[in-house]
Write a protein that holds these residues in place. Structure first.
Motif, PDB file in Angstrom:
ATOM      1  N   ILE A 273      37.401  78.078  52.345  1.00 19.73           N
ATOM      2  CA  ILE A 273      37.973  77.933  53.487  1.00 19.73           C
ATOM      3  C   ILE A 273      39.085  76.719  53.680  1.00 19.73           C
ATOM      4  O   ILE A 273      40.315  76.914  54.104  1.00 19.73           O
TER       5      ILE A 273
ATOM      6  N   PRO B 260      38.326  83.733  52.158  1.00 21.83           N
ATOM      7  CA  PRO B 260      37.058  83.937  52.806  1.00 21.83           C
ATOM      8  C   PRO B 260      37.373  84.480  54.172  1.00 21.83           C
ATOM      9  O   PRO B 260      38.327  84.405  55.011  1.00 21.83           O
TER      10      PRO B 260
ATOM     11  N   THR C 209      32.605  76.644  51.861  1.00 19.81           N
ATOM     12  CA  THR C 209      33.264  75.671  52.513  1.00 19.81           C
ATOM     13  C   THR C 209      34.920  75.237  51.817  1.00 19.81           C
ATOM     14  O   THR C 209      35.907  75.321  52.483  1.00 19.81           O
TER      15      THR C 209
ATOM     16  N   HIS D 182      43.087  77.019  54.296  1.00 22.08           N
ATOM     17  CA  HIS D 182      43.987  76.033  55.459  1.00 22.08           C
ATOM     18  C   HIS D 182      44.807  75.261  54.754  1.00 22.08           C
ATOM     19  O   HIS D 182      46.044  75.284  55.174  1.00 22.08           O
TER      20      HIS D 182
ATOM     21  N   ALA E 275      37.701  84.336  58.149  1.00 22.93           N
ATOM     22  CA  ALA E 275      37.920  83.490  59.152  1.00 22.93           C
ATOM     23  C   ALA E 275      36.522  82.877  59.751  1.00 22.93           C
ATOM     24  O   ALA E 275      35.809  83.813  60.248  1.00 22.93           O
ATOM     25  N   PRO E 276      36.776  81.869  60.024  1.00 24.80           N
ATOM     26  CA  PRO E 276      35.173  81.088  60.787  1.00 24.80           C
ATOM     27  C   PRO E 276      35.505  81.725  62.349  1.00 24.80           C
ATOM     28  O   PRO E 276      36.521  81.978  62.639  1.00 24.80           O
TER      29      PRO E 276
END
Length: 114
Positions: free
Chosen positions: A8, A43, A5, A12, A45-46
């Motif tokens: 990410i 990481p 997390t 961002h 991408a969600p």
């Protein structure tokens, strides 16, 4: 916060123009941790959040489609009506046009046979 997390979030915040030091301060971790997160493979991408489903007319199920939802919302706004009423109106209009074409074909055949 898990490492995945955090990576990410670091990616961002970096894309938004924050420096590693600013990110470290924001997340409460060391500058070295942020720099290590940036050096590693980014990481994945969600997955995008699914869009909320459009209201469904009672007794009528429509396939989920962003374009259909946008068109229905546009028509509902233009006619100042509920999406269900707009869908019903559009279906009736399309059916009326099909009936008129069918009737024209029937009339043309009857004329040919006479």
């Amino acid at each position: 916060m898990s490492r995945a997390t955090r990576r990410i979030v670091v990616a961002h915040l970096t894309s938004r123009g924050m420096t590693p030091t600013e990110i470290a301060d924001e997340l409460g971790v060391s500058d070295d941790t942020v720099r290590r997160d940036l050096r590693e493979e980014p990481p994945p991408a969600p997955a995008p959040e699914p869009e909320p489903a459009a209201p469904i007319a009672a007794g009528l199920l429509l396939p989920e489609s962003t374009q259909l939802r946008q068109n229905l919302s546009l028509l509902a706004a233009a006619y100042k009506a509920q999406p269900e009423d707009v869908a019903q109106f559009a279906i009736h209009q399309a059916a009326r046009a099909v009936r008129a074409r069918w009737q024209a074909r029937i009339d043309a055949r009857a004329k040919q046979q006479a």
